[in-house]
Design a protein around this motif. Sequence first.
Motif, PDB file in Angstrom:
ATOM      1  N   THR A 158     -37.177   4.139  -2.074  1.00 40.05           N
ATOM      2  CA  THR A 158     -35.524   3.354  -2.227  1.00 40.05           C
ATOM      3  C   THR A 158     -34.836   4.060  -0.749  1.00 40.05           C
ATOM      4  O   THR A 158     -34.029   3.113  -0.460  1.00 40.05           O
ATOM      5  N   PHE A 159     -34.831   5.437  -0.847  1.00 33.55           N
ATOM      6  CA  PHE A 159     -33.056   5.293   0.099  1.00 33.55           C
ATOM      7  C   PHE A 159     -34.260   6.122   1.025  1.00 33.55           C
ATOM      8  O   PHE A 159     -33.485   7.372   1.786  1.00 33.55           O
ATOM      9  N   SER A 160     -35.382   5.683   1.523  1.00 33.30           N
ATOM     10  CA  SER A 160     -36.508   6.851   2.593  1.00 33.30           C
ATOM     11  C   SER A 160     -35.363   6.526   3.632  1.00 33.30           C
ATOM     12  O   SER A 160     -35.758   8.017   4.411  1.00 33.30           O
ATOM     13  N   HIS A 161     -34.879   5.902   4.684  1.00 35.27           N
ATOM     14  CA  HIS A 161     -33.943   6.263   5.539  1.00 35.27           C
ATOM     15  C   HIS A 161     -31.673   6.643   5.400  1.00 35.27           C
ATOM     16  O   HIS A 161     -31.689   7.133   6.488  1.00 35.27           O
ATOM     17  N   GLU A 162     -32.180   6.846   4.018  1.00 38.10           N
ATOM     18  CA  GLU A 162     -30.427   6.776   4.499  1.00 38.10           C
ATOM     19  C   GLU A 162     -30.272   8.483   3.576  1.00 38.10           C
ATOM     20  O   GLU A 162     -29.442   8.963   3.187  1.00 38.10           O
ATOM     21  N   LEU A 163     -31.516   9.165   2.801  1.00 32.63           N
ATOM     22  CA  LEU A 163     -31.826  10.626   2.588  1.00 32.63           C
ATOM     23  C   LEU A 163     -32.159  11.562   3.168  1.00 32.63           C
ATOM     24  O   LEU A 163     -33.364  10.993   4.215  1.00 32.63           O
ATOM     25  N   GLY A 164     -31.429  12.642   3.519  1.00 31.07           N
ATOM     26  CA  GLY A 164     -31.626  13.982   4.575  1.00 31.07           C
ATOM     27  C   GLY A 164     -32.931  14.851   3.718  1.00 31.07           C
ATOM     28  O   GLY A 164     -34.033  14.044   4.160  1.00 31.07           O
ATOM     29  N   ALA A 165     -33.033  14.714   2.331  1.00 34.25           N
ATOM     30  CA  ALA A 165     -34.006  14.687   1.323  1.00 34.25           C
ATOM     31  C   ALA A 165     -33.580  15.107  -0.146  1.00 34.25           C
ATOM     32  O   ALA A 165     -32.104  15.432  -0.496  1.00 34.25           O
ATOM     33  N   VAL A 166     -35.206  15.253  -0.692  1.00 38.86           N
ATOM     34  CA  VAL A 166     -34.852  15.138  -2.403  1.00 38.86           C
ATOM     35  C   VAL A 166     -35.371  16.349  -3.064  1.00 38.86           C
ATOM     36  O   VAL A 166     -36.649  16.650  -2.268  1.00 38.86           O
ATOM     37  N   THR A 167     -34.567  17.720  -3.689  1.00 40.49           N
ATOM     38  CA  THR A 167     -34.825  18.558  -3.848  1.00 40.49           C
ATOM     39  C   THR A 167     -35.031  18.844  -5.000  1.00 40.49           C
ATOM     40  O   THR A 167     -34.479  18.692  -6.020  1.00 40.49           O
ATOM     41  N   LEU A 168     -35.959  19.975  -6.255  1.00 35.54           N
ATOM     42  CA  LEU A 168     -36.324  20.339  -7.239  1.00 35.54           C
ATOM     43  C   LEU A 168     -35.696  21.596  -7.351  1.00 35.54           C
ATOM     44  O   LEU A 168     -36.831  22.204  -6.447  1.00 35.54           O
ATOM     45  N   LYS A 169     -35.134  21.745  -8.867  1.00 29.39           N
ATOM     46  CA  LYS A 169     -35.000  23.250  -8.064  1.00 29.39           C
ATOM     47  C   LYS A 169     -34.728  23.081  -9.734  1.00 29.39           C
ATOM     48  O   LYS A 169     -34.257  22.985 -10.905  1.00 29.39           O
ATOM     49  N   PRO A 170     -36.015  24.132 -10.399  1.00 29.00           N
ATOM     50  CA  PRO A 170     -35.478  24.588 -11.736  1.00 29.00           C
ATOM     51  C   PRO A 170     -35.144  25.725 -12.355  1.00 29.00           C
ATOM     52  O   PRO A 170     -34.563  26.277 -11.512  1.00 29.00           O
ATOM     53  N   GLY A 171     -34.881  25.748 -13.594  1.00 27.14           N
ATOM     54  CA  GLY A 171     -33.749  26.385 -14.005  1.00 27.14           C
ATOM     55  C   GLY A 171     -34.562  26.290 -15.383  1.00 27.14           C
ATOM     56  O   GLY A 171     -34.852  25.490 -16.017  1.00 27.14           O
ATOM     57  N   THR A 172     -33.415  26.836 -16.538  1.00 27.41           N
ATOM     58  CA  THR A 172     -33.424  26.883 -17.830  1.00 27.41           C
ATOM     59  C   THR A 172     -32.559  26.741 -18.229  1.00 27.41           C
ATOM     60  O   THR A 172     -31.411  26.060 -18.611  1.00 27.41           O
ATOM     61  N   GLY A 173     -32.897  26.449 -19.958  1.00 27.94           N
ATOM     62  CA  GLY A 173     -31.375  26.214 -21.167  1.00 27.94           C
ATOM     63  C   GLY A 173     -31.409  24.675 -21.006  1.00 27.94           C
ATOM     64  O   GLY A 173     -29.922  24.386 -21.574  1.00 27.94           O
ATOM     65  N   GLY A 174     -32.423  24.009 -20.928  1.00 26.55           N
ATOM     66  CA  GLY A 174     -31.827  22.236 -21.281  1.00 26.55           C
ATOM     67  C   GLY A 174     -31.472  21.975 -20.163  1.00 26.55           C
ATOM     68  O   GLY A 174     -30.833  20.968 -20.286  1.00 26.55           O
ATOM     69  N   ILE A 175     -30.772  22.800 -18.751  1.00 25.74           N
ATOM     70  CA  ILE A 175     -30.533  21.815 -17.517  1.00 25.74           C
ATOM     71  C   ILE A 175     -30.806  20.967 -17.272  1.00 25.74           C
ATOM     72  O   ILE A 175     -32.218  20.637 -16.952  1.00 25.74           O
ATOM     73  N   PHE A 176     -30.499  19.942 -16.326  1.00 25.26           N
ATOM     74  CA  PHE A 176     -30.527  18.466 -16.072  1.00 25.26           C
ATOM     75  C   PHE A 176     -29.693  18.017 -15.628  1.00 25.26           C
ATOM     76  O   PHE A 176     -28.710  16.887 -16.294  1.00 25.26           O
ATOM     77  N   GLU A 177     -29.184  17.727 -14.162  1.00 21.09           N
ATOM     78  CA  GLU A 177     -28.801  17.267 -13.415  1.00 21.09           C
ATOM     79  C   GLU A 177     -28.847  17.607 -11.843  1.00 21.09           C
ATOM     80  O   GLU A 177     -29.357  17.882 -11.250  1.00 21.09           O
ATOM     81  N   ILE A 178     -28.238  15.918 -11.363  1.00 17.61           N
ATOM     82  CA  ILE A 178     -28.681  15.762 -10.556  1.00 17.61           C
ATOM     83  C   ILE A 178     -26.634  15.628  -9.832  1.00 17.61           C
ATOM     84  O   ILE A 178     -25.997  15.407  -9.844  1.00 17.61           O
ATOM     85  N   ARG A 179     -27.165  16.187  -8.337  1.00 14.06           N
ATOM     86  CA  ARG A 179     -26.104  16.563  -7.008  1.00 14.06           C
ATOM     87  C   ARG A 179     -26.011  15.380  -6.065  1.00 14.06           C
ATOM     88  O   ARG A 179     -27.483  15.835  -5.497  1.00 14.06           O
ATOM     89  N   ILE A 180     -25.547  14.924  -5.546  1.00 14.78           N
ATOM     90  CA  ILE A 180     -25.712  14.791  -4.260  1.00 14.78           C
ATOM     91  C   ILE A 180     -24.901  15.171  -3.256  1.00 14.78           C
ATOM     92  O   ILE A 180     -23.693  15.604  -3.782  1.00 14.78           O
ATOM     93  N   ASP A 181     -24.551  16.207  -2.416  1.00 11.99           N
ATOM     94  CA  ASP A 181     -23.801  17.182  -1.374  1.00 11.99           C
ATOM     95  C   ASP A 181     -23.847  18.291  -2.308  1.00 11.99           C
ATOM     96  O   ASP A 181     -22.079  18.720  -1.713  1.00 11.99           O
ATOM     97  N   GLY A 182     -24.391  18.426  -3.879  1.00  8.44           N
ATOM     98  CA  GLY A 182     -23.855  19.708  -4.204  1.00  8.44           C
ATOM     99  C   GLY A 182     -22.275  19.432  -4.888  1.00  8.44           C
ATOM    100  O   GLY A 182     -22.328  19.516  -6.009  1.00  8.44           O
ATOM    101  N   ALA A 183     -22.000  18.059  -5.583  1.00  4.38           N
ATOM    102  CA  ALA A 183     -21.263  16.622  -5.745  1.00  4.38           C
ATOM    103  C   ALA A 183     -22.274  16.405  -7.113  1.00  4.38           C
ATOM    104  O   ALA A 183     -22.965  15.501  -7.512  1.00  4.38           O
TER     105      ALA A 183
END
Length: 100
Positions: free
Chosen positions: A31-56
């Motif tokens: 959807t945002f191929s021209h607007e985004l610099g990257a989408v990164t996947l970061k593995p974690g634990t403890g039931g975490i699921f968070e989405i951040r944009i530029d850290g926010a």
Amino acid sequence: MSEKPVVTIEYCSMCNWLMRSAWMAQELLSTFSHELGAVTLKPGTGGIFEIRIDGALVWERKRNGGFPGPKELKQLVRDVIDPERDLGHVDRVKAPKAAD
């Protein structure tokens, strides 16, 4: 020219949420191929699921009560990176069904 926004999806690898996270990344990149610099996947634990944009933090599974659907996800990212953008069918409201 300013840097393009980066979306980070941190997911619980112990909960097997990699596929869900990868699918969300694909949806955003499509959807945002021209607007985004990257989408990164970061593995974690403890039931975490968070989405951040530029850290926010824009989505947290525990705070927001689950996972965003594709429409909600795209609108959420759009509202941060390009609020004026029309997402076409994603933004259309379905007409209520007539009562029988």
